[in-house]
Design a protein around this motif. Structure first.
Motif, mmCIF file in Angstrom:
data_model
loop_
_atom_site.group_PDB
_atom_site.id
_atom_site.type_symbol
_atom_site.label_atom_id
_atom_site.label_comp_id
_atom_site.label_asym_id
_atom_site.label_seq_id
_atom_site.Cartn_x
_atom_site.Cartn_y
_atom_site.Cartn_z
ATOM 1 N N GLN A 1 0.895 -1.164 -0.037
ATOM 2 C CA GLN A 1 -0.053 0.137 -0.025
ATOM 3 C C GLN A 1 0.829 1.139 0.077
ATOM 4 O OE1 GLN A 1 -2.927 -0.390 2.967
ATOM 5 N NE2 GLN A 1 -3.335 -2.704 2.656
ATOM 6 N N GLY A 2 1.212 1.830 -1.169
ATOM 7 C CA GLY A 2 2.117 2.737 -1.290
ATOM 8 C C GLY A 2 3.541 2.304 -0.847
ATOM 9 N N ASP A 3 4.022 3.111 0.342
ATOM 10 C CA ASP A 3 5.484 2.617 0.898
ATOM 11 C C ASP A 3 5.239 1.639 1.929
ATOM 12 O OD1 ASP A 3 6.582 4.561 -0.827
ATOM 13 O OD2 ASP A 3 6.149 6.263 0.473
ATOM 14 N N LEU A 4 3.995 1.364 2.196
ATOM 15 C CA LEU A 4 3.932 0.300 3.248
ATOM 16 C C LEU A 4 3.917 -1.227 2.460
ATOM 17 C CD1 LEU A 4 1.216 1.897 5.497
ATOM 18 C CD2 LEU A 4 3.698 2.414 5.248
ATOM 19 N N HIS A 5 4.855 -1.893 2.970
ATOM 20 C CA HIS A 5 4.903 -3.473 2.739
ATOM 21 C C HIS A 5 4.266 -4.141 4.011
ATOM 22 C CE1 HIS A 5 5.890 -7.138 0.903
ATOM 23 N NE2 HIS A 5 6.718 -7.458 1.852
ATOM 24 N N ILE A 6 3.008 -4.768 3.732
ATOM 25 C CA ILE A 6 2.450 -5.356 4.904
ATOM 26 C C ILE A 6 2.588 -7.070 4.458
ATOM 27 C CG2 ILE A 6 0.094 -5.768 6.342
ATOM 28 C CD1 ILE A 6 -0.596 -3.109 4.887
ATOM 29 N N GLU A 7 3.118 -7.917 5.502
ATOM 30 C CA GLU A 7 2.988 -9.219 5.634
ATOM 31 C C GLU A 7 2.090 -9.827 6.714
ATOM 32 O OE1 GLU A 7 6.314 -11.376 4.321
ATOM 33 O OE2 GLU A 7 7.187 -9.727 3.164
ATOM 34 N N MET A 8 1.523 -10.944 6.365
ATOM 35 C CA MET A 8 0.776 -11.582 7.205
ATOM 36 C C MET A 8 1.009 -12.996 6.984
ATOM 37 S SD MET A 8 -2.542 -9.707 6.097
ATOM 38 C CE MET A 8 -1.490 -8.935 4.968
ATOM 39 N N ALA A 9 0.840 -13.859 8.198
ATOM 40 C CA ALA A 9 0.965 -15.320 8.259
ATOM 41 C C ALA A 9 0.502 -15.968 9.199
ATOM 42 C CB ALA A 9 2.562 -15.737 8.370
ATOM 43 N N GLY A 10 -0.387 -17.070 8.971
ATOM 44 C CA GLY A 10 -1.081 -17.803 9.736
ATOM 45 C C GLY A 10 -2.351 -17.253 10.095
ATOM 46 N N LYS A 11 -3.092 -17.455 11.187
ATOM 47 C CA LYS A 11 -4.141 -16.753 11.433
ATOM 48 C C LYS A 11 -3.989 -15.738 12.373
ATOM 49 C CE LYS A 11 -7.262 -20.341 11.938
ATOM 50 N NZ LYS A 11 -7.958 -21.514 11.838
ATOM 51 N N ILE A 12 -4.614 -14.570 11.957
ATOM 52 C CA ILE A 12 -4.573 -13.251 12.747
ATOM 53 C C ILE A 12 -5.788 -13.149 13.633
ATOM 54 C CG2 ILE A 12 -4.239 -10.732 12.895
ATOM 55 C CD1 ILE A 12 -2.103 -12.191 11.056
ATOM 56 N N LEU A 13 -5.705 -13.483 15.099
ATOM 57 C CA LEU A 13 -6.531 -13.231 15.898
ATOM 58 C C LEU A 13 -6.510 -12.016 16.671
ATOM 59 C CD1 LEU A 13 -6.281 -16.684 17.668
ATOM 60 C CD2 LEU A 13 -7.855 -16.230 15.762
ATOM 61 N N PRO A 14 -7.468 -11.020 16.165
ATOM 62 C CA PRO A 14 -7.409 -9.784 16.708
ATOM 63 C C PRO A 14 -7.828 -9.731 18.137
ATOM 64 C CG PRO A 14 -8.794 -9.799 14.717
ATOM 65 C CD PRO A 14 -8.399 -11.098 15.230
ATOM 66 N N THR A 15 -8.344 -10.631 18.675
ATOM 67 C CA THR A 15 -8.891 -10.300 20.113
ATOM 68 C C THR A 15 -7.566 -9.839 21.040
ATOM 69 O OG1 THR A 15 -8.641 -12.562 19.989
ATOM 70 C CG2 THR A 15 -10.873 -11.536 19.818
ATOM 71 N N LYS A 16 -7.999 -9.128 21.983
ATOM 72 C CA LYS A 16 -6.897 -8.426 22.838
ATOM 73 C C LYS A 16 -6.248 -9.883 23.471
ATOM 74 C CE LYS A 16 -6.896 -3.781 23.453
ATOM 75 N NZ LYS A 16 -7.072 -3.467 22.350
ATOM 76 N N GLU A 17 -6.995 -10.723 24.020
ATOM 77 C CA GLU A 17 -6.196 -11.778 24.876
ATOM 78 C C GLU A 17 -5.227 -12.474 24.225
ATOM 79 O OE1 GLU A 17 -10.274 -13.000 23.944
ATOM 80 O OE2 GLU A 17 -9.569 -15.109 24.979
ATOM 81 N N HIS A 18 -5.318 -12.507 22.692
ATOM 82 C CA HIS A 18 -4.486 -13.305 21.849
ATOM 83 C C HIS A 18 -3.422 -12.396 21.202
ATOM 84 C CE1 HIS A 18 -6.896 -16.922 22.405
ATOM 85 N NE2 HIS A 18 -7.893 -16.216 21.857
#
Ligand SMILES: Cc1cc2nc3c(=O)[nH]c(=O)nc-3n(C[C@H](O)[C@H](O)[C@H](O)COP(=O)(O)OP(=O)(O)OC[C@H]3O[C@@H](n4cnc5c(N)ncnc54)[C@H](O)[C@@H]3O)c2cc1C
Length: 413
Positions: free
Chosen positions: A333-350
């Protein structure tokens, strides 16, 4: 089935090209036909929302997935610009738009999907574009001048990438999202806030909570976007980035009822990409893959399409299936290179946040096991997380959060 001597692969993109390459790499000597309705043949889709929009002189040749020389070297018969109109999965025969008929011992359906359009009055105006094929990106790029006003609809990755690329190229971009915050359904909230703030600092105007009513073409060729609170904005071009639907119109209603997964609309496959018809496989964005928990998922990213293509080839050759890699996805995204792997659990406890450099790294951790990670401009952090996921290492969240402790030490558990 007896010896396979011929294979048709429908769809010359990440999944289809990976299937044909793997077939040859694994020594398949029979005939391979690669069919795609796109006249430009095989090209990568990820650059459509990035390089093709931002670089005025880049063409489909620059993003080719497999070129003519390699097709010749691999002895692959390419049929480009002639889509499949009909498939008979029992005889493994396809009829192309041109009327030509092809039959093979095995068929791989790798037909991906088509971009969705919101079912709103005016959504079919020529100023309203989507981004799925090279011609779409070219069409958008050709409409951009120094003072073009663009609205991008959709807060997923395609919307975010398009917004960032267009604003980096100098267009005035209004970003409209139905949700409160773009990408918040995919990534941790704080990270989305930071990414979106970065886009807005480049001149993007975000309007969250959008409720679109209709699009009205104006006499000067611009389009008014009307919202349900009677407000409106006027732009020259609109890009809809609101998801895709699997592409299967070559299946008759009766075959669709047998082949398609009713929840995802994709072609249901088993672990080896096989459909319920002998010798017919599906791979990539169009395939609905069963999960261990009994649910079915259509993956919509490059690595998974590539891997499923390899898997389909292995299944055709009756070889051991390649081990599934840790799920991985990127977004530029423009100058931002974002990478993700596995399962992103956005809940605070995890969520474990590691304050490393300008952009924090987010790990999802369950019972001292990393299950997912996301980074911005820090691919090494996600690589380390992938090793942790793959090796199922035990890691203390407090250690993970400590930027003084190198991740490579934690990778070994
Ligand atoms: C703009 C954009 C940006 C993306 N960016 C990223 C990214 O940054 N990272 C990432 O991981 N993923 C990204 N993706 C997703 C990734 O490109 C897809 O997951 C991948 O292309 C899927 O590959 P596929 O082979 O399954 O299907 P597709 O790429 O959809 O290809 C399907 C092919 O089948 C052909 N076809 C369809 N119907 C027929 C028919 N009836 N007859 C013959 N041919 C047919 C089509 O012409 C097409 O070439 C992006 C996608 C898009 C659209």
């Amino acid at each position: 089935m007896s010896q396979i001597e011929s294979v048709i692969v429908v769809g010359a993109s990440a999944a289809g090209v990976s299937a044909v390459r793997t077939l040859r790499q694994e020594g398949f000597l029979g005939s391979i036909m690669l069919v795609d309705k796109d006249q430009h043949g095989a090209y990568e889709r990820p650059p459509l929302s990035k390089q093709i929009l931002m670089q005025a002189d880049s063409t489909h040749h620059d993003i080719a997935l497999i070129n003519d020389d390699e097709l010749t070297a691999l002895n692959i018969e390419a049929h480009y610009g002639d889509g499949v109109r009909q498939l008979d999965p029992t005889t493994r025969r396809i009829i192309l738009e041109s009327g030509r008929e092809l039959t093979a011992d095995a068929i791989v359906l790798a037909t991906g999907g088509e971009a969705r359009r919101l079912p709103i009055e005016g959504a079919d105006l020529p100023q309203i574009l989507v981004l799925r094929h090279y011609e779409d990106a070219l069409n958008l790029r050709q409409r951009l001048t120094a003072d073009t006003r663009v609205a991008v609809i959709g807060g997923g990755f395609i919307g975010a990438e398009t917004t960032a690329s267009l604003s980096k190229s100098g267009a005035a971009v209004q970003w409209l999202d139905a949700a409160a915050l773009p990408m918040a359904h995919l990534l941790p909230t704080e990270l989305c806030e930071k990414i979106v703030a970065s886009h807005c600092a480049q001149g993007v105007t975000l309007t969250p909570h959008c409720r679109l009513d209709k699009f009205i073409e104006q006499p000067d060729g611009s389009v008014s976007i009307l919202f349900d609170d009677a407000k409106s904005i006027e732009v020259d071009v609109i890009v809809m980035g609101v998801g895709m639907a699997p592409s299967t119109p070559y299946l008759s209603d009766a075959i669709s009822a047998e082949l398609l997964n009713p929840v995802t609309g994709g072609i249901q496959v088993s672990d080896n990409q096989a459909t319920k018809f002998a010798g017919v496989y599906a791979a990539g964005d169009v395939a609905a893959v069963s999960q261990v928990d009994g649910s079915t998922v259509r993956h919509e990213h490059w690595q998974s399409a590539q891997h499923q293509g390899e898997r389909a080839a292995a299944a055709i050759l009756n070889q051991e299936l390649p081990v599934a890699p840790v799920d991985w996805f990127w977004s530029d995204q423009g100058d931002l290179h974002i990478e993700m792997a596995g399962k992103i659990l956005p809940t605070k406890e995890h969520l474990v946040v590691r304050l490393e450099g300008e952009w924090p790294v987010y790990f999802s951790v369950v019972d001292n096991r990393v299950v997912g990670a996301v980074s911005v401009n820090n691919p090494n952090a996600v690589r380390a997380a992938m090793r942790m996921i793959k090796n199922d290492v035990n890691v203390e969240p407090s250690q993970l959060a400590n930027p003084e402790l190198p991740l490579r030490k934690l990778m070994r558990g």
